[in-house]
Design a protein around this motif. Structure first.
Motif: not given
Length: 90
Positions: A62-77
């Motif tokens: 998860a940390l790697k994905a957040i680092n590589e994709e950026g926090v905005d990818e996980f904030m999209a709704y």
């Protein structure tokens, strides 16, 4: 800054990144398998399809994905229109 809580069945790591809260959950599923999800501050959760051999492996993924994709990818709704009612930024 981050916080970690841990019990024998679940590991939770709270991350505060760029003014947003993400909560990483690793849950023991049995047979030495751990599931992984990341929940944003609006309650929208991203789930991984694969399981992991340890909570640490799941958290690291998860940390790697957040680092590589950026926090905005996980904030999209965008698919959850009702979440936009109080949010002037969308």
């Amino acid at each position: 800054m981050d916080d970690v809580s841990n019990n024998s069945k679940d590991v939770e790591k709270k991350l505060y990144i760029e003014g947003h809260l993400l909560t990483v959950h690793a849950c023991f599923e049995g047979d030495s398998q751990w599931s992984l999800s990341v929940q944003n501050e609006k309650g929208v959760t991203t789930h991984w399809d694969e399981n992991f051999s340890s909570a640490q492996n799941a958290i690291n993924t998860a940390l790697k994905a957040i680092n590589e994709e950026g926090v905005d990818e996980f904030m999209a709704y965008d698919y959850f229109g009702y979440l936009h009612e109080d949010d002037d930024s969308h």
